[in-house]
Design an enzyme around this catalytic site. Structure first.
Site, PDB file in Angstrom:
ATOM      1  N   THR A 961     -36.752 -18.697  21.346  1.00  0.00           N
ATOM      2  CA  THR A 961     -37.583 -19.937  20.359  1.00  0.00           C
ATOM      3  C   THR A 961     -37.720 -19.797  18.819  1.00  0.00           C
ATOM      4  OG1 THR A 961     -39.348 -19.002  20.822  1.00  0.00           O
ATOM      5  CG2 THR A 961     -38.547 -20.163  22.806  1.00  0.00           C
ATOM      6  N   CYS A 962     -37.547 -18.654  17.954  1.00  0.00           N
ATOM      7  CA  CYS A 962     -37.479 -19.097  16.988  1.00  0.00           C
ATOM      8  C   CYS A 962     -36.660 -19.630  16.540  1.00  0.00           C
ATOM      9  CB  CYS A 962     -38.113 -17.232  16.219  1.00  0.00           C
ATOM     10  SG  CYS A 962     -37.249 -16.360  16.424  1.00  0.00           S
ATOM     11  N   ASN A 963     -35.261 -19.065  17.192  1.00  0.00           N
ATOM     12  CA  ASN A 963     -33.817 -19.054  15.751  1.00  0.00           C
ATOM     13  C   ASN A 963     -33.193 -20.139  16.902  1.00  0.00           C
ATOM     14  OD1 ASN A 963     -32.887 -17.207  17.578  1.00  0.00           O
ATOM     15  ND2 ASN A 963     -32.219 -15.664  15.759  1.00  0.00           N
TER      16      ASN A 963
END
Length: 994
Positions: A961-963
């Site tokens: 989910t971070c990228n």
């Protein structure tokens, strides 16, 4: 010579009066037949008459200030050059003014021993053609055909209108404050001056000890001041006495103000009047003319063939045969003048001109076809049929002269321009646009017109605060539409002049802008939007060339005007769309290679753009906000601190742990970007866990069992509860959460209505906002507003109260004092609805909202967020739910895959086959929330990567989910992918995210 009884006071020896004249008290001036007179002026110590042959005859009294009827001097004759005739005369205590039929102005000294017969042309007027003159006791005025007013003489009380406490002016000087205002009449009193525009606006200046300026006070004015009390009176004529003033309206009504010590105001009292007041005794008649003497007033009613007089009668000047004052208008009996024509109905052929001197009154009988009114020449106009000839004539002097007439050449047709006010400009903008288009066909003429504007511009800084004075700012931008450097420079100068106007003047101009038809308002916006783009581009070029940016951080004036126009547009319900204000170049300015945060350009960029948020579309606003957050974060963490602060929480006790963390944090810690660590869950928060944090927290706090918000079932929206929560600081903490979400670029999908974000932006709330939150209540209130029958409205038995839940019971709250005893009727129902809406959104939750905003300011300490409109702020904080799954597929990028690979084709086939709710769950699986970022699906990007490059051991899809990176195993059939999807989403639900 036989004696005869005077028509008013006493019997005075001398020859009978000329057949066209009555003078009372009768005076031995006319020792010979003067023939037909054209005009008479009678002032202190001097009387002058203009004959039809253009000769001026002057009589001077024995001493300064003396009555011209005592010890009269032998009349002197003045004749101008050969073939030059006199148009009009006027005099003051020291000299006589003579206006020729060609518009030339000369003066002759009056020394009470002689009238110098050699004419002396006035210096300072050049070759300007004059159309009107007026003299006070020791000052004079002249109006040019081009519309400029000049004044000279003594200036003890500011009667010259030149601004400030200035010395006397011995040569004519232009009254700059009235430039651009088409004047119809000018008048001078003893020590005050007045002017009336073509549209009926009245301006006054000079001595005001008795209220003779009509401004409601007794302060002297050194510059022309708009008489607001006469704004809607349609004034067409004005006359000044020694210390009082009378105005005549288009409808034939008379207003007087100033000194009333002798009854000269006609109000049956000797009281001074500071405001214009109608003469009630003249109601019912249509007054044709008014004239003020030193202490008395005359009015003429043409329909009745009557003259009325009032005021001082100590010298018999009222024509009533007595030497006493008169407090109300009474008719003058002039039937004894010895002319059979009066009784034989010559009124149909003649017109009376009333003239009031110091202590004299004169009735001048003129043929209507050659009336005195014809002597008052009019201002020049630009006629439509002359435009083409003018465009072909490159005589710069002629163009300069004609351009001065622009403001009075395009008044609205018929009487519409008389309604000029803050709500109506009184200008035919279509005609102005046509004029602009025609001159644009000739570049040389455009240049000359631009030069004319350049000369006019400085005087606009002194404009009087009236709608007529300010409508020039509507006209000039249309004239300067040509895209060249000089026009752009003048538009910028014009913008700065507007910004420098007094607050009251700016408000009037903004009101005039709001009254423009949509096409003309849009043209005005387009003009300043174009100039703003040029300015922004210039700033970018300076940066590229490494030029030092000026540290004076005000935004360029065209951008500031564009912002003002935007605010006008907002107040009028968005006449044109917001995109008309956007300046695309500003994105390039915000995206320029970043300098050190301490350098001038970056600071300048922030300072400029924050002043004019209207030029930013939502993408540019987000850029600005994010850049400012980065700058604050950098400044708070430099040089040794970490740019992040970590919140350590337990997923199963998320709310309690969050409140504990927030209560223990210091204010400056909110300037750091935060990361979330869920206890027992490995990994580093690069954006995913923190978004999950807001998603879960929002769902738990908005749940009915939390009892924090009031849930509206019909709309599925929440609002602050008027009940006091168990934790008194809960609204402060929720505000903290919202502020942190905005500062850290996260979505906090609390289902608030638009009303919250309007309150945050200080935008007034309306019934439409209540309809969104509580449709049932909104529809009921709308029905109250729409009800046509009184009996039905009465049957509802509504009063100014509202029910509030308190301690499990409903209690009645009054919406206004004694509201329980005030029934709702057709006359007060709008007030009732407004009060109801105000209670729901403001009064009932005042403390809760204040705490919320205090917390929000703590959580988001940048002030750049206020560039967002309420709708934009809601999208940014709550995200949106306009799903476009095809667009999601188009936005996908691939790492280790090609779009044509079988795994990718299978993936999208399975995805599009999922139920809608599962697709939303997939979005939450991928990003931490099922809401789309505020800019929409078009800007949502994510990557599908090959598992062999990321983690070969994973056989099911993994979301980073971070990228926004989705990892898929290669060679997956649709059945396998469907099973993987369901497994991943089911596993994800265990964490309470979907």
């Amino acid at each position: 010579m036989p004696r005869r009884r005077a028509p008013c006071h006493g019997a005075i020896s001398g020859a009978p009066l000329p057949p066209s004249l009555l003078f009372f008290p009768e005076a031995p001036f006319f020792q010979e037949d003067l023939g037909t007179l054209r005009q008479i002026s009678c002032k202190r110590g001097c009387l002058s008459a203009v004959k039809n042959d253009g000769t001026v005859v002057v009589w001077v009294g024995a001493e300064e200030g003396g009555d011209p009827q005592s010890h009269p001097r032998k009349p002197r004759r003045i004749k101008l050059e050969k073939n030059v005739k006199v148009n009009s005369v006027d005099c003051e205590t020291s000299h006589l003014l003579i206006l020729s039929s060609e518009g030339k102005l000369s003066e002759h000294s009056v020394d009470f021993q002689n009238v110098k017969s050699e004419p002396r042309l006035l210096k300072g007027l050049g070759d300007k053609q004059m159309v009107q003159i007026a003299c006070g006791n020791y000052h004079s005025m002249a109006l040019s055909k081009g519309g400029q007013l000049f004044s000279w003489g003594q200036n003890d009380y500011g009667q010259l209108g030149l601004g400030g406490k200035m010395r006397p002016a011995w040569v004519p000087r232009r009254v700059q404050a009235l430039d651009g205002i088409p004047l119809a009449r000018i008048a001078a009193g003893g020590y005050h001056s007045m002017a009336v525009s073509l549209s009926g606006s009245v301006y006054s200046w000079g001595k005001n000890a008795f209220g003779q300026l009509g401004l409601g006070h007794t302060e002297d004015k050194h510059s022309p001041t708009y008489v607001k009390a006469l704004e809607h009176k349609k004034t067409v004529f004005i006359s000044c006495g020694g210390e009082h003033t009378a105005v005549l309206t288009k409808d034939g009504l008379v207003c007087t103000f100033g000194a009333g010590c002798y009854g000269q105001l006609g109000h049956n009292s000797t009281r001074n009047e500071l405001f214009p007041r109608f003469v009630a005794e003249l109601f019912g008649v249509r007054v044709s003319e008014v004239a003020c003497g030193r202490w008395h007033t005359l009015v003429y009613v043409e329909d009745l063939w009557k003259v009325y007089a009032f005021g001082s009668g100590s010298q018999g000047q009222l024509g009533n045969g007595r030497m006493c004052d008169q407090l109300i208008p009474l008719p003058v009996d002039f039937a004894e003048k010895g002319r059979k024509s009066i009784t034989e109905g010559s009124a149909s052929e003649e017109k009376i001109k009333v003239i009031a001197g110091d202590n004299q009154s004169i009735l001048l009988f003129l043929k209507k076809k050659n009336s005195y009114a014809s002597l008052n020449q009019t201002l020049a106009r630009i006629e439509e049929e002359e435009i083409d000839k003018w465009v072909s004539d490159l005589d710069s002097n002629k163009i300069q002269y004609k351009f001065q007439c622009i403001t009075h050449s395009y008044l609205s047709s018929q009487d519409e321009h008389f309604r000029t006010s803050q709500e109506a400009a009184g200008i035919n903008m279509s005609a102005v646009l046509l004029f602009s288009d025609k001159i644009a066909k000739n570049p040389e003429v455009c240049t000359e017109v631009t030069n004319a504007v350049k000369k006019l511009a400085p005087s606009l800084r002194y404009s009087a605060n009236s709608p007529e004075a300010l409508r020039v700012f509507l006209i000039l931008p249309v004239i300067l539409r040509k895209k060249d450097h000089q026009s752009d420079s003048l538009l910028s100068q014009l913008a700065q002049i507007i910004l420098d106007l007094e607050t009251e003047d700016r408000q009037i101009l903004e009101s005039l802008w709001s009254s423009l038809d949509i096409p003309f308002f849009k043209d005005l916006v387009d003009i300043y939007q174009r100039i703003s783009r040029v300015k922004i581009y210039s700033i970018i070029e300076q940066t590229r060339n490494s030029e030092m940016v000026d540290t004076y951080w005000n935004a360029p004036s065209p951008l500031l005007i564009l912002q003002v126009l935007y605010e006008v547009n907002s107040r009028t319900g968005f006449k044109i769309q917001e995109r008309n204000f956007y300046v695309p170049e500003v994105k390039e300015m915000l995206c320029a290679p970043k300098l050190s945060p301490t350098q001038n350009f970056e600071q300048y960029t922030f300072q400029v753009v924050i002043q004019v948020p209207c030029i930013l579309d939502m993408e540019a606003k987000i850029l600005l906000h994010n850049l400012d957050c980065v700058l604050l974060n950098w400044m708070s963490s430099w040089p040794n601190l970490s740019p992040n602060i970590e919140l350590i929480v337990r997923r199963q006790y998320l709310v309690q742990d969050t409140w504990m963390c927030l209560r223990n944090m210091k204010a400056n810690q909110f300037l750091l970007f935060f990361q979330v660590c869920f206890i027992g869950e490995p990994g580093i928060d690069d954006g995913g866990p923190s978004q999950e944090f807001f998603t879960i927290l929002g769902r738990e706090l908005c749940a009915p069992e939390a009892q924090i918000f009031q849930l509206f079932e019909e709309s599925h929206l929440i609002w602050f509860s008027s009940q006091v929560p168990s934790e008194e600081d809960v609204h402060f903490l929720i505000g903290n959460i919202f502020g942190m979400a905005l500062y850290n670029k996260k979505i906090a999908a609390f289902p608030f209505p638009l009303a919250l974000f309007k309150k945050m932006a200080n935008v007034p709330l309306t019934l439409e906002d209540l309809k969104e939150l509580s449709p049932i209540e909104g529809r009921c209130l709308q029905a109250v507003l729409d009800e046509q029958y009184d009996d039905i409205l009465e049957s509802l038995m509504l009063d100014f109260t509202v029910l509030k839940e308190e301690g499990g019971c409903k209690v009645s709250v009054e919406l206004k004092e004694n509201g329980a005893n005030i029934p709702v009727t057709k006359y007060n129902r709008q007030e009732y609805v407004d009060a109801y809406v105000n209670y729901i959104f403001n009064d009932s939750v005042k403390e809760q909202f204040k705490n919320f905003m205090d917390g929000f300011s703590r959580g988001c300490q940048t002030k750049k967020w206020n560039v967002f409109l309420p709708t934009e702020l809601r999208l940014l904080l709550l995200g949106q739910t306009n799903y476009n799954w095809e667009q999601l597929e188009k936005n996908a990028r691939y790492n280790g895959y090609e779009k044509s690979d079988e795994t990718i084709r299978n993936f999208w086939a399975v995805f599009h086959d999922l139920p809608e709710e599962k697709k939303k769950d997939f979005l939450a699986f991928l990003t931490g929330t099922n809401c789309i970022p505020g800019l929409g699906m078009e800007t949502f990007k994510f990557t599908i990567s090959d598992a062999r490059k990321e983690d070969p051991d994973k056989w099911y899809p993994v979301a980073c989910t971070c990228n926004r990176n989705l990892i898929l195993p290669r060679y997956s059939s649709q059945d396998v992918l469907r099973e993987m999807f369901l497994f991943a989403l089911e596993h994800y639900e265990k964490f309470g995210l979907s």
